[in-house]
Motif scaffolding. Sequence first.
Motif, PDB file in Angstrom:
ATOM      1  N   LEU A  28      36.182  39.478  36.511  1.00 20.91           N
ATOM      2  CA  LEU A  28      36.132  39.466  37.972  1.00 20.91           C
ATOM      3  C   LEU A  28      37.495  39.188  38.592  1.00 20.91           C
ATOM      4  N   THR A  29      38.385  38.542  37.856  1.00 24.17           N
ATOM      5  CA  THR A  29      39.732  38.320  38.395  1.00 24.17           C
ATOM      6  C   THR A  29      40.587  39.582  38.362  1.00 24.17           C
ATOM      7  N   ASP A  30      40.047  40.649  37.761  1.00 24.22           N
ATOM      8  CA  ASP A  30      40.765  41.923  37.826  1.00 24.22           C
ATOM      9  C   ASP A  30      40.575  42.605  39.173  1.00 24.22           C
ATOM     10  N   ILE A  31      39.714  42.064  40.001  1.00 17.15           N
ATOM     11  CA  ILE A  31      39.591  42.578  41.364  1.00 17.15           C
ATOM     12  C   ILE A  31      40.662  41.891  42.216  1.00 17.15           C
ATOM     13  N   GLU A  32      41.312  42.691  43.027  1.00 19.76           N
ATOM     14  CA  GLU A  32      42.409  42.186  43.853  1.00 19.76           C
ATOM     15  C   GLU A  32      41.926  41.078  44.786  1.00 19.76           C
ATOM     16  N   GLY A  33      42.690  40.014  44.864  1.00 24.04           N
ATOM     17  CA  GLY A  33      42.359  38.940  45.804  1.00 24.04           C
ATOM     18  C   GLY A  33      41.316  37.956  45.298  1.00 24.04           C
TER      19      GLY A  33
END
Lengths: 394, 394
Positions: free
Chosen positions: A5-10
Amino acid sequence: MSQLLTDIEGVYAAGIAAGIKKKDLDLGLLYVPNAVASAAVFTKHTFKASSVSYTQKCSKRHVLKAMIINSGNANAVTGKQGYTDTKLMASQVASMLDLKPSEVGVASTGIIGKPLPMPTIEAGIKQLCKLKESKQGADLAKAILTTDLVPKTTFKQKKIGKKTIQVAGITKGSGMIAPNMATTLGFLVTNVNVSSAVLQECLKKAIDASYNMLSVDTDTSTNDMVVCIASGAYAISQHDPDQIKAFQNVLDEACIDLAKQIAKDGEGATKLLEVYVKQAARMSDARQIAKQVIDSPLVKTAIHGEDPNWGRLIMAIGKNDAIKLNPEKVNVMLGCEYIVKEGQPTQISRAVLSEQLKSNEVTITIDCQLGKASSRAWGCDLTKGYIDINTEYN
Amino acid sequence: MSQLLTDIEGVYAAGIAAGIKKKDLDLGLLYVPNAVASAAVFTKHTFKASSVSYTQKCSKRHVLKAMIINSGNANAVTGKQGYTDTKLMASQVASMLDLKPSEVGVASTGIIGKPLPMPTIEAGIKQLCKLKESKQGADLAKAILTTDLVPKTTFKQKKIGKKTIQVAGITKGSGMIAPNMATTLGFLVTNVNVSSAVLQECLKKAIDASYNMLSVDTDTSTNDMVVCIASGAYAISQHDPDQIKAFQNVLDEACIDLAKQIAKDGEGATKLLEVYVKQAARMSDARQIAKQVIDSPLVKTAIHGEDPNWGRLIMAIGKNDAIKLNPEKVNVMLGCEYIVKEGQPTQISRAVLSEQLKSNEVTITIDCQLGKASSRAWGCDLTKGYIDINTEYN
């Protein structure tokens, strides 16, 4: 390694070993500083934990921008102290991240009825908030676990025009898993930009087709919640049914993926069980039949023993007289083989059926031949491992 | 040795090893030639066995004077052949006992989905009917068993004036035990003389307070029935409420005694579990809460492990949001010790609670403090023995 989920920006996340559990990571932070919308579903348990009532209240009126999550202690049935502790966790995180306390959700999981070790947690929060701009999604996925054997993550995306809708999530859960609105803990993030109201509607639909059709042991936790936060990087038009439908599909896929991972990692489980009910008279019947089969200890033990005692399947299908069912129309399949056709047993051999049970994913299909409703449910087999884990958990 | 149903005047019984099972008694006859009334309750399972539909039809219009019962094969989901076989069993017994076929009930228990071995059964019936005037109540109690470890019998009586009301019975059941109208097999006889209509009403009440509050594993059999036959030796006045009440009490006692024996002999069980719910808002709530606790795998495994993880009890009490419950009023006791008072945890130590779990009979009391309804349910712990028995049953 698969995407997190940290691969999503922001989207930021971290997890630490604060010392709530004897070992392992036990405190985690999810942080979406520019979140534009949030949605959440909660357990309907009568004795819901203070983290549930607190986060429920916040998410009704505000956009959640952070979640603080501890494992090792559910902070449930802990009286007034429990509520005070939950609020303290939120306000401490809020002050360190420069948010309002109502923008910080709290989730707890672990043993029921013990007060939280607050000095340990407060020290942990201080340490954790220093990592607020970390991309340690894998650590957060580990920090929320209890009896789970493996972390559970998902990442789904779909291209629409030039942009890509992304949904990512993590979840936990192994025992005390039976759906009632939501079950267990799940945290999702998406890059879309929609209103909280639309996000809530989409999340509820996705949960009904996934978490709410999941059962490991028929028991429902006091602490369940699934939260979804939208970072807003990609504005889909919430008035365009096609775009909403595309988002719903990606969200459904992500939630079903997480739910199946929970079933597969059910306490003591060796096999994932999927029950597909079709042509039922009503949607409620389709869901209920699927759940009865998933929940039956006699079906679960037979599947564990790879014992084609299919009479138990029929038992579980028909045990609720509130369901519309014509026994002379029902077809039942174990894997790819018919057991019963129009209510009459087929002459299938035990040896052939045994083969269907040797896989570590077993599918049962029940065709009611009455109407148009269909449903899927997921669960697992019942083994000595379940007994081992649960005679000594504390 | 305790008294048996054949100790009632005019009641005959026998059991033989006909060869349906590999070993042990498997065919039994109950015979009350001068029966004046009969009553019966049946499973509501959608796929009810032909023995259930046949006996149900007979008992609606006729007084049952004999029951032929086989174990080792349930004759359920066996298609049209199954019904033909059931009728053949009844008519063969009827002709040998000089009764009408509609005066002979049939009950079957054992594996589902296999045709009955009729040549074996027909030879057995011939042999058995020669014993029609036997007083082998103990053999009949054995002949109806499947995975049970012990035969289950009861004998209750009460003096009224110069006469004595007697109720005696036998039952079987160890797995696939969850109540839905009736559950498992039970056969009762009484010496009273009442109409079948009054007997039916009394039996239904007794079953609701006993068999229908019993659960070993939440699974409901396709073959359940409880039959009660009155020999008529002692004419009680069915228009005198006191006499009917006295009979009802004796019948209740007998049925509760049998239900508790089933729970205690639940597959793999090491402990009898009794849940008492009081001051619930509605009777349906009292019954439902009691059943939820009895059925919870996490409660059952904690009790097996003698682990005072009482959070699981709270979980099981509150998991159904359809039940009226005020969490701030609930008192919960494990044995003689309060765990929760008015929704707040007491400071009771784990060591003291562990003591309460060391007994082989554990009682849980839940006081809702809301209304006047109360209910009791019985069950057992969940152990590796249950898994062993059910991964290899066929």
